[in-house]
Design a protein around this motif. Sequence first.
Motif, PDB file in Angstrom:
ATOM      1  N   UNK A   1       0.827  -1.207   0.000  1.00 45.68           N
ATOM      2  CA  UNK A   1       0.000   0.000   0.000  1.00 45.68           C
ATOM      3  C   UNK A   1       0.868   1.267   0.000  1.00 45.68           C
ATOM      4  N   UNK A   2       2.058   1.137   0.519  1.00 42.73           N
ATOM      5  CA  UNK A   2       3.021   2.242   0.531  1.00 42.73           C
ATOM      6  C   UNK A   2       3.212   2.817  -0.875  1.00 42.73           C
ATOM      7  N   UNK A   3       3.087   1.942  -1.881  1.00 44.88           N
ATOM      8  CA  UNK A   3       3.289   2.347  -3.274  1.00 44.88           C
ATOM      9  C   UNK A   3       2.271   3.386  -3.730  1.00 44.88           C
ATOM     10  N   UNK A   4       1.068   3.331  -3.143  1.00 44.54           N
ATOM     11  CA  UNK A   4       0.044   4.327  -3.488  1.00 44.54           C
ATOM     12  C   UNK A   4       0.608   5.725  -3.353  1.00 44.54           C
ATOM     13  N   UNK A   5       1.376   5.899  -2.298  1.00 44.48           N
ATOM     14  CA  UNK A   5       1.832   7.238  -1.936  1.00 44.48           C
ATOM     15  C   UNK A   5       3.204   7.539  -2.508  1.00 44.48           C
ATOM     16  N   UNK A   6       4.143   6.622  -2.307  1.00 43.95           N
ATOM     17  CA  UNK A   6       5.539   6.961  -2.596  1.00 43.95           C
ATOM     18  C   UNK A   6       6.036   6.480  -3.948  1.00 43.95           C
ATOM     19  N   UNK A   7       5.238   5.685  -4.646  1.00 41.72           N
ATOM     20  CA  UNK A   7       5.600   5.374  -6.026  1.00 41.72           C
ATOM     21  C   UNK A   7       4.566   5.972  -6.974  1.00 41.72           C
ATOM     22  N   UNK A   8       3.796   6.921  -6.452  1.00 43.65           N
ATOM     23  CA  UNK A   8       2.827   7.663  -7.266  1.00 43.65           C
ATOM     24  C   UNK A   8       1.904   6.745  -8.058  1.00 43.65           C
TER      25      UNK A   8
END
Lengths: 91, 400
Positions: B330-337
Amino acid sequence: MLFAMLTALLGEVSVVRERLDTHERLLEKAGLFGKDAVDAWLPDAEAEAERAPIRERMMNRVLRYLEEDMEPAAAGGELDRISKKVQHGDV
Amino acid sequence: MVMFEARGVRQETMRSDMHPRHGMMAGATHDELAAQKYFLGLRAYANGRLMAQAVEACNDQIIPQMGERDPENEKDRTEVLRKAEELPIFQNWGALLRTSQELMWDYVADTVDRQLDELEDKFRSIENPAGSLTLNPELPNPEYLALVDQHIQPGGYLHDAGGEDVRAGAIYDRGAVLYGLGRAGGLNDMRGHTLCAFIQDGFGEMKPKRILDLGCGVGHGTLALTDLFPDAEVHAIDIGGAMLRYAHARAESLGKPVHFHQQDARRTLFDDRSFDMVTSEILFHESSRKAMPAILKEARRVLKPGGAMCNLEVPLRYKGMDMGSVVVRDWQNYYNAEPFWGSLGTVDLEKAMVAAGFKRVVKGFQPRTSNFAGERGRLTHQDPGGGMLSHWLVFGGHKE
């Protein structure tokens, strides 16, 4: 963490430096050129012109983080705002 | 696409796949290649030991405090992620992964920018094209795409300087070689071949004469479709103008006839009932909650009765996953745009297809293959696990 990483990076650079030294010694042994020839060599204007952007690019790549605010979006809730928009049907 | 699955990179494959396989791929110099290989090592480290420790710390330290949480509940996921972000190991993993992604684009841009003039010349000098390119520079960017730079590629997929600009496509294509860690197939077409395998296994009776590929990017999947259906007229749309110029030049350099158009998949300019098949490949996780049903509806509109829509997506499934593994994704939602990435993992795709009017909806998992015509695994309806290293999520349906 940064200190530890820099220490590790220094280790890597040391290895590369030593390997370069080995190359110089082997080249000399093979009758090509040695350390002295490397030290005595002066780059001409063309070589300097080619080297400057290489140096500049390397500095930009490593040091640019000093100029970037790494977490403005997270801190300001911008990423949350964007995610909510996309996930909940505004756009 | 997620920044994961870096373990087990086959160096042999990597070396051969890092060299040009078509006329538009930007080739790397010795130093550029060395930097790109360094990126691979960095990525493998971040996603290997470091990520495993971040996941473990989250499961061991955060979950006991917060109690059991539902991986499919967005509020639960976000709350756990915010707590996990306080863990030093999670911060270290995230910082390194993000930095490696930024470096990746930086390294790839070096390679592309050094030869951008030549690439633009190649676009300019296409002779007797087998396909075509129809651009519409006035087309507005969908807001859900304009909000972020996808995968933090500088300028995202949409940046277009006009003229002969092919930069976004060239960077994306070369970046995809690295992103795929040598497993994306010689022409970055492993996913395209896997989609073709799904079409064979799930829609084998169909002989489409006219095909529309949605969100084609540089045509990674589109070209595989021309191999599966060599007699079909293949059209492909995308939003990005520079992507499409590159896609066109790339397809022509390989002698593949594709008609590329700059159009919005939510509202194309094609007539009702004008295609036998509509396809997409990793399109929907870059869309939004609102755009996804609109795209499905539009696909049904342009299909002829008897036609079918076939899609391939990332097999992200939160159900049954431990919370640590969920939040690193879910981190990717934010930090991998990729703001819709995590949410798509909880969307009921069959329901979405039915709601758009499709019948006889098929959903399953297709074993990855780089050659649909060769020996390969068959479509399965049971979740095999294993992520995208083994299977891709596929779904489709008919218009009756």
